[in-house]
Write an enzyme that holds these catalytic residues in place. Structure first.
Site, PDB file in Angstrom:
ATOM      1  N   GLU A 130      39.132 -10.534  -0.149  1.00 45.24           N
ATOM      2  CA  GLU A 130      38.971 -11.301  -1.377  1.00 45.24           C
ATOM      3  C   GLU A 130      39.196 -10.425  -2.611  1.00 45.24           C
ATOM      4  O   GLU A 130      39.756 -10.867  -3.613  1.00 45.24           O
ATOM      5  CB  GLU A 130      37.574 -11.925  -1.437  1.00 45.24           C
ATOM      6  CG  GLU A 130      37.319 -12.963  -0.368  1.00 45.24           C
ATOM      7  CD  GLU A 130      38.150 -14.215  -0.571  1.00 45.24           C
ATOM      8  OE1 GLU A 130      37.611 -15.219  -1.039  1.00 45.24           O
ATOM      9  OE2 GLU A 130      39.361 -14.180  -0.242  1.00 45.24           O
ATOM     10  N   THR A 183      42.840 -18.430  -8.954  1.00 41.74           N
ATOM     11  CA  THR A 183      41.434 -18.028  -8.939  1.00 41.74           C
ATOM     12  C   THR A 183      41.116 -17.021 -10.044  1.00 41.74           C
ATOM     13  O   THR A 183      40.100 -17.128 -10.730  1.00 41.74           O
ATOM     14  CB  THR A 183      41.077 -17.426  -7.568  1.00 41.74           C
ATOM     15  OG1 THR A 183      41.319 -18.405  -6.560  1.00 41.74           O
ATOM     16  CG2 THR A 183      39.618 -17.007  -7.523  1.00 41.74           C
TER      17      THR A 183
END
Length: 309
Positions: A130, A183
């Site tokens: 991530e 994101t």
């Protein structure tokens, strides 16, 4: 040569009010990752399908190669690994696309080596995927994809993750509008300071949501699925968010919110029939506004990533 295939499910992160600390896995969609040994003494991504050519084949720049290399370092192995990645969900969708890839790669390679690490030990490695993907090593996507069900990240330092009870037969409507909300960009617009009044309201909603799942109280879950800090800002990036939310609540959804950082949205429902109706209503509404989308009805996935035959 032995090959291992893993399916890792998509996720709904935040669950409205639990920014970076709550998430649950859903049955569909998900990514598949296939790993096998090679004789090159390095990690090689041999194939990527379903990404429309957007993801790098360079193992150091792709989350699947990155986390596999971290795994090999962790177990002190110089063994080479080939990786095949089959993307079954859109990129930058708010469904935990990078998380599913990272988790799928780690669970598969762990199985290939005889499971030297527990799922809990794989979690920090998946969080590094991530970090590579979005610049932030958050766990609200990777933890539920890895462990299944509804997961609470009580603390990041030290890492403390709790899998919460999730016994109700709840259904999830997932709608992915064809708009772009990366994101990293969605994180940049979030306010860094909030008033004490709003913080207290948010804490109450988070506690209520957790309590609702622990006590199977659907009404409490619905009352608690409110976000006074993140959603008011991020929803501006999603066309017709307010209208979709009201439409879902008018058709008796338990709650409605942004999935992760968006643009996907989700509705939590008590029955399959209710979820199908809401999915159709949302699809028709977006179509009437000339916005293409995918909508599906799925359920909370309680087992997480699995090895496929």
């Amino acid at each position: 040569m032995k090959k291992v295939k893993c399916y890792a499910p998509a996720t709904v992160a935040n669950v409205v009010c639990g920014y970076d600390i709550l998430g649950f896995a859903i049955d569909q969609p998900g990514d598949e990752v296939v790993v096998s040994f090679n004789t090159h003494h390095k990690t090689v991504i041999t194939k990527i399908e379903g990404d429309h050519g957007k993801l790098p084949l360079d193992a150091e720049k792709n989350v699947v190669g990155h986390v596999v290399n971290l795994f090999l370092d962790k177990i002190n192995s110089k063994q080479g690994v080939d990786i095949e990645l089959y993307k079954k969900m859109p990129l930058n969708s708010g469904l935990g696309s990078s998380a599913a890839s990272s988790v799928g790669a780690l669970v598969a390679v762990n199985e290939l080596f005889g499971n030297p690490l527990t799922r809990e030990e794989l979690l920090p490695l998946s969080m590094e995927g991530e970090r590579l993907a979005s610049g932030n090593a958050h766990a609200d996507n990777v933890a539920p994809s890895l462990l299944g069900g509804l997961v609470l990240i009580r603390s990041y330092d030290p890492l403390d993750v709790v899998k919460l009870p999730c016994e109700m037969d709840l259904h999830v409507v997932s709608v992915h509008p064809h708009v772009d909300v990366p994101t990293g960009e969605a994180r940049k617009i979030i306010r860094q300071q909030v008033s004490l009044k709003k913080a207290v309201e948010q804490w109450g909603n988070i506690a209520g949501l957790v309590a609702g799942f622990c006590t199977n109280d659907v009404e409490l879950i619905g009352r608690s699925m409110k976000d006074v800090i993140i959603e008011p800002i991020r929803s501006m990036l999603i066309p017709y968010f307010a209208e979709m939310k009201q439409l879902s609540l008018d058709h008796q959804a338990i709650g409605f919110g942004i999935s992760g950082s968006g643009p996907s949205v989700f509705a939590l429902c008590s029955s399959h029939e209710q979820a199908l109706n809401i999915a159709n209503q949302l699809y028709s509404f977006l179509s009437s506004q000339s916005i293409e989308c995918e909508s599906l009805v799925t359920k909370i996935n309680k087992q997480g990533a699995i090895i496929l035959p």
